[in-house]
Design an enzyme around this catalytic site. Structure first.
Site, short mmCIF file in Angstrom:
data_model
loop_
_atom_site.label_atom_id
_atom_site.label_comp_id
_atom_site.label_asym_id
_atom_site.label_seq_id
_atom_site.Cartn_x
_atom_site.Cartn_y
_atom_site.Cartn_z
N HIS A 112 45.68 8.96 20.57
CA HIS A 112 47.12 9.23 20.66
C HIS A 112 47.37 10.69 20.25
O HIS A 112 46.83 11.15 19.24
CB HIS A 112 47.87 8.27 19.72
CG HIS A 112 49.35 8.45 19.77
ND1 HIS A 112 50.11 7.96 20.82
CD2 HIS A 112 50.21 9.08 18.93
CE1 HIS A 112 51.38 8.28 20.61
NE2 HIS A 112 51.46 8.96 19.48
N ASP A 148 50.67 1.66 19.13
CA ASP A 148 50.07 2.76 18.36
C ASP A 148 50.08 2.51 16.85
O ASP A 148 50.29 3.42 16.05
CB ASP A 148 50.83 4.09 18.65
CG ASP A 148 50.81 4.45 20.13
OD1 ASP A 148 49.78 4.22 20.79
OD2 ASP A 148 51.84 4.94 20.63
C1 GRF Z 1 46.02 12.16 26.08
O1 GRF Z 1 46.93 13.09 25.53
C2 GRF Z 1 45.89 10.96 25.19
O2 GRF Z 1 46.01 11.25 23.83
C3 GRF Z 1 47.02 10.10 25.65
O3 GRF Z 1 47.08 10.28 27.04
C4 GRF Z 1 46.53 11.55 27.38
C5 GRF Z 1 45.42 11.31 28.35
O4 GRF Z 1 44.89 12.50 28.87
N1 GRF Z 1 46.83 8.73 25.23
P1 GRF Z 1 43.58 12.46 29.74
O5 GRF Z 1 43.83 11.52 30.91
O6 GRF Z 1 42.44 12.00 28.88
O7 GRF Z 1 43.39 13.88 30.21
#
Ligand code: GRF
Length: 216
Positions: A112, A148
């Site tokens: 997160h 979360d």
């Molecule tokens: C990330 O910022 C993660 O923390 C959140 O969604 C985003 C996913 O990014 N849960 P990616 O697809 O891994 O580039």
């Protein structure tokens, strides 16, 4: 060391997936990505998986409207088919039901882009900026039935700068996400994580009580 079989659940670009794959290839994580599953057919993450000869599976949520448990059971079936031992949510844009949590107790992680429990939910980098916090960061946690809310494994802290935009802050946080997700997986693989209520302790870790961050 035995390699932990990962199932990575994604919905979009998959930069966290890519970082995990790269860190495994560098020998920094004793794991193997057994399958990548997306609820979106056109997720770029699926392409990333296929480029590394990892099965990339689209499990469509169509036909599962108001049947979240059934959809998650379909995911569990796919994860089991690939012998998955640890499930990593990496930008998976669906709320998880108890069906998935019960199938992988203590073996379901999420990342997160905020310092939980501050700023759960969506658009959290914008929320952090608007609130005026001086630090933000990212969190890898075990998944429980809340949004979360599960026990926190690891966090990385980044400063929020006066001239930050949502994009610049997101980018700074993302760079740390790419490090701490792999680190959490490695701690899991080494069997060093212990969940006691809300607290996750890490065995064999050197600690220091004189490290502080101050901004500005
Ligand atoms: C990330 O910022 C993660 O923390 C959140 O969604 C985003 C996913 O990014 N849960 P990616 O697809 O891994 O580039």
């Amino acid at each position: 060391m035995k390699k932990v079989k990962l199932g990575v659940l994604v919905s979009g670009r998959g930069s966290n997936l890519q970082a995990i794959i790269d860190n495994i290839e560098k020998g920094e994580v004793s794991a193997e990505v057994a399958v990548v599953i997306s609820d979106q057919a056109d997720a770029y993450a699926l392409e990333r998986a296929r480029k590394h000869n990892i099965p990339g599976v689209h499990v469509s949520a169509k036909g599962y409207r108001n049947r979240r448990e059934d959809y998650d059971n379909a995911l569990v079936q796919e994860l089991r088919k690939h012998g998955v031992e640890l499930v990593c949510l990496a930008g998976f844009m669906r709320i998880i039901s108890p069906a998935l949590i019960k199938a992988y107790p203590g073996r379901l992680l999420n990342i997160h882009p905020a310092l939980l429990p501050a700023f759960p939910g969506l658009h959290v980098q914008k929320a952090a900026l608007e609130h005026g916090v001086k630090f933000s960061g990212c969190t890898v946690h075990f998944v429980d039935e809340g949004m979360d809310t599960g026990p926190i494994i690891i966090q990385a802290v980044v400063p929020v700068l006066d001239n930050d935009t949502e994009e610049s802050l997101s980018e700074r946080i993302l760079a740390q996400e790419h490090k701490i997700y792999s680190r959490a997986i490695q701690l899991f693989a080494e069997g060093r994580l212990k969940i006691e209520g809300r607290r996750v302790t890490v065995s064999g870790k050197e600690t220091s009580d004189d490290e502080f961050l101050i901004n500005p």
